[in-house]
Design a protein around this motif. Structure first.
Motif, PDB file in Angstrom:
ATOM      1  N   THR C  13      53.196 -29.273 -39.717  1.00 48.02           N
ATOM      2  CA  THR C  13      54.163 -30.142 -39.027  1.00 48.02           C
ATOM      3  C   THR C  13      53.902 -31.604 -39.381  1.00 48.02           C
ATOM      4  O   THR C  13      54.828 -32.382 -39.514  1.00 48.02           O
ATOM      5  CB  THR C  13      54.100 -29.982 -37.496  1.00 48.02           C
ATOM      6  N   ASP C 233      36.497 -29.836  -4.032  1.00 45.47           N
ATOM      7  CA  ASP C 233      35.315 -29.376  -3.308  1.00 45.47           C
ATOM      8  C   ASP C 233      34.004 -29.742  -3.986  1.00 45.47           C
ATOM      9  O   ASP C 233      33.026 -30.053  -3.325  1.00 45.47           O
ATOM     10  CB  ASP C 233      35.376 -27.858  -3.121  1.00 45.47           C
ATOM     11  N   TYR C 234      33.983 -29.695  -5.332  1.00 46.95           N
ATOM     12  CA  TYR C 234      32.687 -29.968  -5.969  1.00 46.95           C
ATOM     13  C   TYR C 234      32.254 -31.408  -5.787  1.00 46.95           C
ATOM     14  O   TYR C 234      31.077 -31.725  -5.815  1.00 46.95           O
ATOM     15  CB  TYR C 234      32.671 -29.538  -7.437  1.00 46.95           C
ATOM     16  N   LEU C 237      30.866 -31.410  -2.305  1.00 45.99           N
ATOM     17  CA  LEU C 237      29.569 -30.733  -2.336  1.00 45.99           C
ATOM     18  C   LEU C 237      28.483 -31.672  -2.864  1.00 45.99           C
ATOM     19  O   LEU C 237      27.381 -31.720  -2.314  1.00 45.99           O
ATOM     20  CB  LEU C 237      29.666 -29.476  -3.216  1.00 45.99           C
ATOM     21  N   GLN C 251      29.555 -39.544 -12.213  1.00 50.45           N
ATOM     22  CA  GLN C 251      28.996 -38.318 -12.773  1.00 50.45           C
ATOM     23  C   GLN C 251      29.851 -37.079 -12.496  1.00 50.45           C
ATOM     24  O   GLN C 251      29.938 -36.200 -13.328  1.00 50.45           O
ATOM     25  CB  GLN C 251      27.589 -38.076 -12.211  1.00 50.45           C
ATOM     26  N   GLU C 252      30.431 -37.014 -11.316  1.00 53.03           N
ATOM     27  CA  GLU C 252      31.138 -35.781 -10.971  1.00 53.03           C
ATOM     28  C   GLU C 252      32.629 -35.869 -11.254  1.00 53.03           C
ATOM     29  O   GLU C 252      33.197 -35.004 -11.899  1.00 53.03           O
ATOM     30  CB  GLU C 252      30.932 -35.451  -9.478  1.00 53.03           C
ATOM     31  N   PRO C 255      34.094 -37.249 -15.494  1.00 55.07           N
ATOM     32  CA  PRO C 255      34.229 -36.367 -16.657  1.00 55.07           C
ATOM     33  C   PRO C 255      35.458 -35.471 -16.564  1.00 55.07           C
ATOM     34  O   PRO C 255      36.076 -35.158 -17.585  1.00 55.07           O
ATOM     35  CB  PRO C 255      32.942 -35.535 -16.616  1.00 55.07           C
ATOM     36  N   ASN C 256      35.823 -35.055 -15.371  1.00 52.57           N
ATOM     37  CA  ASN C 256      36.982 -34.195 -15.237  1.00 52.57           C
ATOM     38  C   ASN C 256      38.282 -34.977 -15.206  1.00 52.57           C
ATOM     39  O   ASN C 256      39.341 -34.449 -15.533  1.00 52.57           O
ATOM     40  CB  ASN C 256      36.862 -33.352 -13.972  1.00 52.57           C
ATOM     41  N   VAL C 267      48.572 -41.077 -27.612  1.00 52.40           N
ATOM     42  CA  VAL C 267      49.932 -41.480 -27.954  1.00 52.40           C
ATOM     43  C   VAL C 267      50.078 -42.996 -27.810  1.00 52.40           C
ATOM     44  O   VAL C 267      50.656 -43.668 -28.664  1.00 52.40           O
ATOM     45  CB  VAL C 267      50.939 -40.772 -27.025  1.00 52.40           C
ATOM     46  N   PHE C 315      49.422 -42.903 -37.809  1.00 57.73           N
ATOM     47  CA  PHE C 315      49.883 -42.347 -36.526  1.00 57.73           C
ATOM     48  C   PHE C 315      49.597 -40.856 -36.435  1.00 57.73           C
ATOM     49  O   PHE C 315      49.068 -40.365 -35.432  1.00 57.73           O
ATOM     50  CB  PHE C 315      51.399 -42.566 -36.377  1.00 57.73           C
ATOM     51  N   THR C 316      49.939 -40.118 -37.507  1.00 57.63           N
ATOM     52  CA  THR C 316      49.752 -38.672 -37.431  1.00 57.63           C
ATOM     53  C   THR C 316      48.270 -38.325 -37.387  1.00 57.63           C
ATOM     54  O   THR C 316      47.869 -37.403 -36.686  1.00 57.63           O
ATOM     55  CB  THR C 316      50.423 -37.956 -38.620  1.00 57.63           C
ATOM     56  N   PRO C 331      35.787 -27.787 -21.902  1.00 59.47           N
ATOM     57  CA  PRO C 331      34.913 -26.615 -21.997  1.00 59.47           C
ATOM     58  C   PRO C 331      35.705 -25.316 -22.027  1.00 59.47           C
ATOM     59  O   PRO C 331      35.270 -24.331 -22.615  1.00 59.47           O
ATOM     60  CB  PRO C 331      34.035 -26.714 -20.753  1.00 59.47           C
ATOM     61  N   LYS C 332      36.889 -25.314 -21.422  1.00 60.96           N
ATOM     62  CA  LYS C 332      37.659 -24.070 -21.399  1.00 60.96           C
ATOM     63  C   LYS C 332      38.172 -23.713 -22.791  1.00 60.96           C
ATOM     64  O   LYS C 332      38.310 -22.551 -23.123  1.00 60.96           O
ATOM     65  CB  LYS C 332      38.824 -24.190 -20.425  1.00 60.96           C
ATOM     66  N   ARG C 334      36.641 -24.868 -25.546  1.00 64.22           N
ATOM     67  CA  ARG C 334      35.489 -24.765 -26.428  1.00 64.22           C
ATOM     68  C   ARG C 334      34.996 -23.330 -26.521  1.00 64.22           C
ATOM     69  O   ARG C 334      34.586 -22.864 -27.549  1.00 64.22           O
ATOM     70  CB  ARG C 334      34.377 -25.672 -25.902  1.00 64.22           C
ATOM     71  N   HIS C 335      35.041 -22.632 -25.396  1.00 66.85           N
ATOM     72  CA  HIS C 335      34.502 -21.284 -25.424  1.00 66.85           C
ATOM     73  C   HIS C 335      35.590 -20.225 -25.395  1.00 66.85           C
ATOM     74  O   HIS C 335      35.324 -19.055 -25.374  1.00 66.85           O
ATOM     75  CB  HIS C 335      33.564 -21.060 -24.237  1.00 66.85           C
TER      76      HIS C 335
END
Lengths: 290, 283, 336
Positions: C13, C233-234, C237, C251-252, C255-256, C267, C315-316, C331-332, C334-335
């Motif tokens: 593409t 929740d995390y 926690l 830290q918590e 990253p997310n 973009v 750009f591409t 991570p989802k 990655r594995h």
């Protein structure tokens, strides 16, 4: 016997006027498992949040003391308070699917409290984590420590959270409806696991739930909360034999029996609700006069 | 809760009033430009060159915001520049909106090969640096109002097409669209009668934002001397001249810049205000 | 779908997009009224001279024919010869590219730094007046494009309080022989911090003008993302474990919260690079964009084509890089 958690006259309000908890008194002794029951919205989760200092910003503690293992938490600086909490108490959260940080491996999520807050050596903390994972019957703990949360099942994650809660040898554990999000079979395993771990470590456990069936299985004493007000505080045997408050009795009748799920379920009668509401108002009146 | 909502509403109100007020003021200035302007915007007079604005020593009456190096009145040139800025904003904005929204609707509602074609075109367009593309087009077509409008339409239609396509896809998945089709509506009639009204708020917001962007693009083109013929006053052209002589006469740069700044801010605040206004949660 | 297949599809593409860009530029330019050759010759030149020059640049052939000759040249790394300077386009373009890359990357860093800081600060101070002030400033920064910020900065820091240079890339009085075109990088490598300081003082305002709108977007997206994450929740926690607010946010939650921001920033970074065209002009910074505008004004067709293609390529590549980073950070994926 030692009392690990003492809550005295705790009042929490929304803004300046709307009470969420009304002069709550509650004690959890060493090795005791106390059930904290009430309908949703009764404020039972707020007690745990008040202890941990994680109340929503709109809520304020207006009076009362929270004493954790001899330390009056309200008199400490925020920094000291966090340290004491991290060392002496732990939370088993409600939903295992969202309570683990998705971008970090399991290992550090169990050991971080030990290393960062309590100053353990990394190697010691790792050994401790492996030992705990083994205690909650997690196969291949080494591999699990290296996994990310999304690679593990819900039941597995809840057991990890239980293990993690016991990591720092806390005096008190508050379990905030830890079984609600799980299916019945996993629920049973998790309950057993919690009880087993609590017995082994001699921890005081405050078990927040709306499920009287669960309470009957693992608790020794019970506190009934209605609209932020404690209506009953008694032993389990006494509660199931002869509850002292009509609301408790109605609650009991409203709970399905495992042996006979089709037996007629009674909704809590409106007369009982009215009486309970009257007690709430009476409590508010006393506080206004003060 | 109600209190908080009222507070948000009031804030939106102030924003809408201020930006709407400034834009109305500009429209009036553009219409009555010959009446308002103290001088002929094109009249050069070397005896009055680089006069400072009225509050500085050495200012002359009749030149409230000073004059540029050729002795032309800054205020009059700003007022006449409003005509071009607003024409470009309204005309280019509207055409861009019509073209982009139509393509977006078609792509999002019909899917299949029209979507393939339009999405691929959007991808190709996104790989162009927009300012360079506009400058290139003007160089090809020659300067003038029409060229500017065409250049803006050509570089910016993708902004509408992308957003409206996504919205149309979302709306097409709703039950009411399916039921309209079951009821025997043709595809085109469903698109116009069922989908279009539901994406109209988004189109209105985008259109307002686009007008601000059009004003900017026009200024950028004037800035590189590629907009209208040089004897017509434009904000961008004034800014370009002001940039050169900024160390000698800062007022030649600052006043058109301030006008441009407020205008672009007003269009975007109007757009944001409309967005909140259409937001069902705040209603 | 395997990973390799996914990357191959992306490359396919990408090449379609680049081909499309080439076609459009090539044909748009050739509709130019007025013969570019006639501008190169003195008035009254002989017909045959014009014809010879046209043949030299290939303008005597049909447009599709010219296109395929040019395209096959491009495939071999030959972008043609500039009409105005009579030098190979590739060399010209590559000599200016480092300046534009340094400017864009510095602007990106500035934007990430400012935007990230504002997002973290307003999360930390949520509910206070500071948060409100950051929101207002953000709204302003979002609605004003880089060109206007550039002018405002010229006025503020070039004229009213002249602490930075507002034109050029380096002071002409500095006598320093560079080995590469990456001046900023080279001056650091050779430990010439006096040169570095001069470069920074030239680059700061154009980079800041480019960075402000992007910083606002980053601040807004990241703040929104952090806000959603802080309720999970995390995060709660980790508070019960005894961690303070700073640790919890950085830290918590961070990253997310970064992941959803990242793709959009990618973009937006291409928009920033597009913005260098006018910003370089405004600050007389000798980069690709400035060269492009000159090329358009001089109708130097081969040079225009070369620059536009190079921009499209950048750009591409940026988009591809963002996708790959996203996959590497998640991570989802990655594995999975």
């Amino acid at each position: 016997m030692n009392t690990f958690l003492t809550i005295e006259d705790l009042t929490v309000t929304l803004g300046t006027s709307c009470p969420i908890l009304r002069s709550v008194n509650l004690k959890v002794k060493a090795e005791e498992v106390r059930g904290l029951v009430g309908e949703s919205g009764a404020g039972k989760s707020m007690i745990g949040k008040a202890v941990f200092g994680t109340l929503p910003t709109a809520l304020r503690i207006t009076s009362g003391r929270i004493i954790l293992d001899g330390e009056d938490l309200q008199s400490l600086s925020p920094r000291e308070r966090r340290r004491i909490i991290g060392a002496k108490a732990a939370l088993i959260p409600q939903d295992p699917l969202t309570a683990l940080n998705p971008s970090r491996r399991i290992g550090p999520q169990i050991t971080n409290r030990l290393v960062d807050i309590l100053g353990w050596h990394k190697a010691d903390a790792r050994l401790r984590a492996l030992e705990l994972l083994d205690e909650v019957h997690i196969p291949e703990p080494e591999r699990v420590m290296r996994s990310y949360p999304h690679e593990l099942s819900g039941g597995m994650r809840q057991r990890i959270l239980i293990a993690s809660a016991f990591a720092a040898k806390p005096k008190l554990i508050i379990a905030d409806e830890p079984t609600t999000a799980l299916d019945v079979i996993v629920q049973k395993q998790v309950l057993q696991m919690t009880k087993e771990m609590q017995k082994r470590h001699g921890t005081a456990l405050l078990f927040v739930t709306h499920d009287l069936g669960v309470v009957s299985k693992i608790c020794q004493s019970i506190t009934v909360l209605y609209n932020g007000l404690v209506l009953e505080d008694t032993s389990i045997a006494q509660f199931f034999k002869q509850p002292s408050h009509p609301y408790s009795a109605a609650l009991l009748r409203a709970t399905p029996k495992y042996t006979d799920p089709d037996s007629s379920l009674m909704p809590v009668p409106s007369a009982v609700i009215r009486a309970a509401d009257e007690e709430v108002r009476a409590c508010d009146r006393i506080h206004q006069n003060v | 809760m109600d209190n908080a909502r009222a507070q948000i509403k009031r804030k939106i109100g102030v924003r809408l009033w201020l930006s709407g007020g400034w834009l109305t003021f500009l429209v009036l200035a553009a219409i009555f430009a010959p009446l308002i302007s103290p001088q002929d915007p094109l009249a050069q007079d070397l005896f009055t060159s680089r006069l400072p604005p009225f509050w500085v020593d050495g200012a002359e009456p009749g030149y409230p915001l000073g004059s540029d190096s050729l002795g032309r009145d800054v205020l009059s040139r700003i007022v006449f520049g409003t005509r071009i800025a607003l024409s470009v904003a309204f005309i280019a904005g509207t055409i861009t909106c019509l073209l982009g929204a139509t393509l977006g609707l078609i792509a999002g509602y019909f899917r299949g090969w029209p979507d393939m074609l339009i999405s691929r075109l959007v991808d190709i367009w996104m790989a162009f640096p927009p300012v360079l593309f506009a400058i290139l087009l003007i160089a090809v077509m020659g300067t003038g109002l029409t060229s500017i409008i065409i250049a803006i339409v050509v570089i910016d239609w993708t902004r509408f097409a992308r957003v409206i396509r996504a919205e149309a896809i979302g709306q097409s998945a709703m039950d009411y669209v399916a039921s309209a089709q079951v009821a025997g509506r043709t595809r085109f009639s469903t698109m116009f009668r069922e989908i279009l009204p539901n994406v109209l708020p988004t189109i209105a917001v985008l259109l307002t934002l686009e007008m601000g962007i059009a004003v900017i693009v026009e200024s950028i083109l004037s800035f590189v001397n590629l907009s209208i013929s040089t004897d017509q006053p434009t904000w961008g052209g004034m800014i370009s001249e002001g940039r050169v002589s900024v160390h000698q006469a800062w007022w030649v740069l600052i006043f058109p810049l301030l006008t441009l700044f407020l205008t672009v801010l007003s269009f975007s605040q109007l757009g944001e205000g409309l967005k909140d206004h259409f937001d069902p949660v705040l209603k | 779908m395997t990973r390799i297949k996914r990357i191959l599809l992306r490359l396919l593409t990408m090449s379609i997009t680049l081909f499309g860009v080439a076609v459009i530029v090539f044909f748009v330019i050739r509709v130019v009224p007025g013969n570019p050759i006639s501008m190169m010759l003195p008035p009254g030149a002989q017909e045959e001279d014009i014809a010879r020059l046209q043949a030299l640049y290939g303008f005597d052939r049909s447009i599709p024919e010219q296109f395929f000759i040019w395209l096959s040249g491009v495939m071999q790394g030959d972008l043609g010869t500039s009409i105005t300077t009579h030098q190979p386009v590739l060399g010209l373009v590559l000599s200016r590219l480092p300046a534009t890359l340094e400017l864009s990357v510095v602007a990106l860093f500035l934007a990430v730094f400012i935007g990230g800081f504002l997002a973290l600060a307003s999360t930390r101070m949520r509910g206070t007046r500071v948060e409100g002030m950051i929101d207002v400033a953000n709204g302003m920064a979002l609605s004003i494009p880089d060109f206007l910020w550039g002018l405002v900065l010229v006025l503020l820091f070039g004229v009213l309080w002249p602490v930075f240079h507002i034109s050029g890339r380096i002071s002409p009085t500095l006598d320093f022989q560079f080995q590469t075109k990456f001046y900023l990088f080279e001056s650091v490598m050779r430990l010439r911090f006096d040169i570095w300081l001069d470069l920074v003082s030239h680059m700061f305002l154009p980079a800041l003008a480019l960075a402000i709108p992007l910083a606002a977007i980053i601040a807004q997206l990241l703040k929104q993302s952090l806000k959603e994450t802080m309720h999970l929740d995390y995060v709660t926690l980790s508070r019960t474990k005894g961690y303070g607010e700073n640790h919890v946010i950085i830290q918590e939650a961070l990253p997310n919260a970064i992941l959803p921001t990242l793709t959009l920033v990618g973009v937006q970074f291409t928009f920033l690079i597009g913005g260098t065209v006018i910003i370089e002009r405004l600050f007389s910074y000798e980069g690709l964009g400035n060269m492009a505008i000159d090329a358009v004004i001089n109708r130097d067709l081969p040079l225009i084509q070369g620059i536009v293609i190079l921009f499209a390529l950048i750009f591409t590549i940026v988009n591809l890089a963002v996708d790959l980073t996203y996959a590497a950070l998640n991570p989802k994926l990655r594995h999975g």
